[in-house]
Design a protein around this motif. Structure first.
Motif, PDB file in Angstrom:
ATOM      1  N   ASN A 149      38.590  46.337   1.634  1.00 38.45           N
ATOM      2  CA  ASN A 149      37.746  46.063   2.806  1.00 38.45           C
ATOM      3  C   ASN A 149      38.417  45.271   3.917  1.00 38.45           C
ATOM      4  OD1 ASN A 149      35.738  47.268   1.265  1.00 38.45           O
ATOM      5  ND2 ASN A 149      35.120  45.305   0.394  1.00 38.45           N
ATOM      6  N   ALA A 150      39.744  45.357   4.024  1.00 42.03           N
ATOM      7  CA  ALA A 150      40.388  44.583   5.087  1.00 42.03           C
ATOM      8  C   ALA A 150      40.965  45.480   6.171  1.00 42.03           C
ATOM      9  CB  ALA A 150      41.496  43.714   4.503  1.00 42.03           C
ATOM     10  N   HIS A 151      40.945  46.796   5.959  1.00 45.09           N
ATOM     11  CA  HIS A 151      41.583  47.690   6.925  1.00 45.09           C
ATOM     12  C   HIS A 151      40.598  48.736   7.443  1.00 45.09           C
ATOM     13  CE1 HIS A 151      45.789  46.399   6.821  1.00 45.09           C
ATOM     14  NE2 HIS A 151      45.559  46.084   5.560  1.00 45.09           N
ATOM     15  N   THR A 152      40.490  48.772   8.780  1.00 45.96           N
ATOM     16  CA  THR A 152      39.645  49.788   9.407  1.00 45.96           C
ATOM     17  C   THR A 152      40.379  51.121   9.468  1.00 45.96           C
ATOM     18  OG1 THR A 152      38.904  47.971  10.809  1.00 45.96           O
ATOM     19  CG2 THR A 152      38.184  50.170  11.432  1.00 45.96           C
ATOM     20  N   TYR A 153      41.699  51.050   9.599  1.00 53.18           N
ATOM     21  CA  TYR A 153      42.501  52.275   9.744  1.00 53.18           C
ATOM     22  C   TYR A 153      43.334  52.483   8.478  1.00 53.18           C
ATOM     23  CZ  TYR A 153      40.889  51.239  14.382  1.00 53.18           C
ATOM     24  OH  TYR A 153      40.062  50.949  15.436  1.00 53.18           O
ATOM     25  N   HIS A 154      44.122  53.533   8.463  1.00 56.80           N
ATOM     26  CA  HIS A 154      44.858  53.879   7.244  1.00 56.80           C
ATOM     27  C   HIS A 154      46.049  52.947   7.032  1.00 56.80           C
ATOM     28  CE1 HIS A 154      42.206  57.071   6.956  1.00 56.80           C
ATOM     29  NE2 HIS A 154      42.959  58.103   7.321  1.00 56.80           N
TER      30      HIS A 154
END
Length: 422
Positions: A149-154
């Motif tokens: 849950n820390a990355h919005t993108y890949h």
């Protein structure tokens, strides 16, 4: 099968273990055979040590997105005890795995039978001391931490810090710093997301910590630039300390210039003095003390420059090739098409093209150098550019940290080559 395509290859710090990740979310670890008196040539052979499912396919219900199980990167942690630890990541979630061996089991419990059923306490008349009995070796992989849950993108990169207790993870627009013991929070150290996404001009393509200075890391961009950041200067490293960029030659500018200048991989040398970057057609070696141009440039497959149009149409121009250093930083390796991979000797400036294929790779057979013919008359052993197979590509390679042993992933096959032993 699609799920068997290898997506990352990584030796551990001693080189005795080699991990591969694939599109099906599996991690396969190979262990090097120790020298054997009866089979003196078996040293250097790698055999399967452990296989486990690291990631499963998931679905993000908030965004209506499928999250692939494909393993994007594996990074080993330096070994501290008998167990081995590695980080593996897919597009969204990083996991810390412990790989340990069990060759003994406890027998003779008081409260349960040998088959595990609880005994009736009233029937226990004597106490016995459990004993450890030898059993067949079992290699167990267990997830110790899950960083989610820390990355919005890949996520495209993970890199373990030289302090051995923190690591970074990078996606297209942000880089986060984690502590290996803490899963519920990370610190955002780089954020290049513009306030208005329509103004987005570049993305982060790779990031790596310096091998000796725990405060220094670099990240590369799709514009062909590399930024070196120092975490001592500020908590958010939006202002880089060094900016590496080679000025473009205006005479060679074309429609594809921006795409082929995008950096697909960045790697510090083991010494920490240099770093190497891979773009679509070349590998460059930079001295960290000189930002305005690389000290060495090696053409990987210059003969493809005239084919960029068709490579754009079949999407190959967006392939992300990785690169790696040998243990002494004297040679570098990177992949190409047609199952070719290239090696460059930095001292003699000699280079060689080799092929990883079933035909050319009988055990103990010596690899023959390959040549690609670009125009004019084709010699006997040469391969013409038009007959190269662009579906057979070597994106992932790894070099043993101490010896001349290399691992090369050709789609769903892993090839291990070593220096000829007399």
């Amino acid at each position: 099968a699609e799920a068997d395509i290898i997506s990352t290859v990584e030796f551990n710090y001693s080189g005795d273990l080699l991990a591969t990740g694939d599109k099906g979310g599996r991690v396969v670890i190979f262990q090097r055979e120790q020298e054997n008196k009866s089979r003196p040539l078996s040293r250097g052979e790698y055999n399967v040590y452990s296989t486990f499912q690291s990631h499963e396919p998931e679905f993000d219900y908030l965004k209506s997105l499928e999250i692939e199980e494909k393993i994007n990167k594996i990074r080993w942690l330096p070994q501290q005890n008998a167990a081995h630890f590695l980080l593996s990541t897919n597009d969204k979630t990083i996991k810390l795995w412990k790989i340990s061996e069990r060759d003994k089991r406890a027998e003779g419990y008081n409260l349960k039978d040998e088959d595990g059923r609880l005994r009736d306490p009233f029937r226990i008349t004597a106490l016995r001391v459990p004993i450890l009995k030898p059993m067949d070796l079992m290699v167990e992989a267990s997830p110790r931490r899950i960083f989610a849950n820390a990355h919005t993108y890949h996520i495209n990169s993970i890199s373990v810090n030289s302090d051995h207790e923190t690591y970074l993870s990078a996606d297209d627009l942000r880089i986060n710093l984690w502590h290996l013991e803490i899963t519920d929070r990370s610190f955002n150290i780089v954020d290049i997301k513009p306030a208005n996404m329509e103004e987005l001009t570049e993305v982060i393509t790779a990031a790596e910590f310096h091998p000796h200075h725990c405060n220094v890391f670099v990240y590369s961009s799709s514009k062909g630039t590399i930024r070196l950041c120092d975490m001592r200067s500020s908590a958010l490293c939006d202002r880089h300390s060094k900016f590496f960029e080679e000025p473009e030659d205006p005479s060679s500018r074309s429609f594809f210039s921006e795409i082929i200048s995008s950096i697909s991989d960045v790697k510090f040398s083991h010494s920490g003095r240099y770093m190497m970057t891979r773009d679509y057609l070349s590998v460059k070696v930079w001295d960290l003390n000189m930002e305005n141009r690389p000290v060495e440039t090696y053409q990987v497959h210059e003969y493809l420059r005239s084919k960029l149009c068709s490579l754009y149409e079949n999407d190959c121009i967006f392939d992300k090739f990785e690169c790696c250093w040998n243990g002494s930083d004297s040679a570098i390796m990177t992949g190409s098409y047609n199952n070719f991979f290239r090696m460059f000797d930095r001292n003699t400036r000699r280079d060689i093209t080799l092929e990883a294929s079933r035909e050319s790779s009988k055990p103990r057979a010596i690899l023959k150098p390959r040549k690609v013919c670009t125009g004019g008359k084709r010699k006997k052993d040469e391969i013409s550019v038009d007959s190269l197979d662009f579906n057979k590509k070597i994106l992932h390679t790894a070099w043993h940290p101490m010896e001349n042993i290399i691992a090369v992933a050709a789609t769903n096959n892993l090839y291990i080559f070593q220096d000829k032993i007399n």
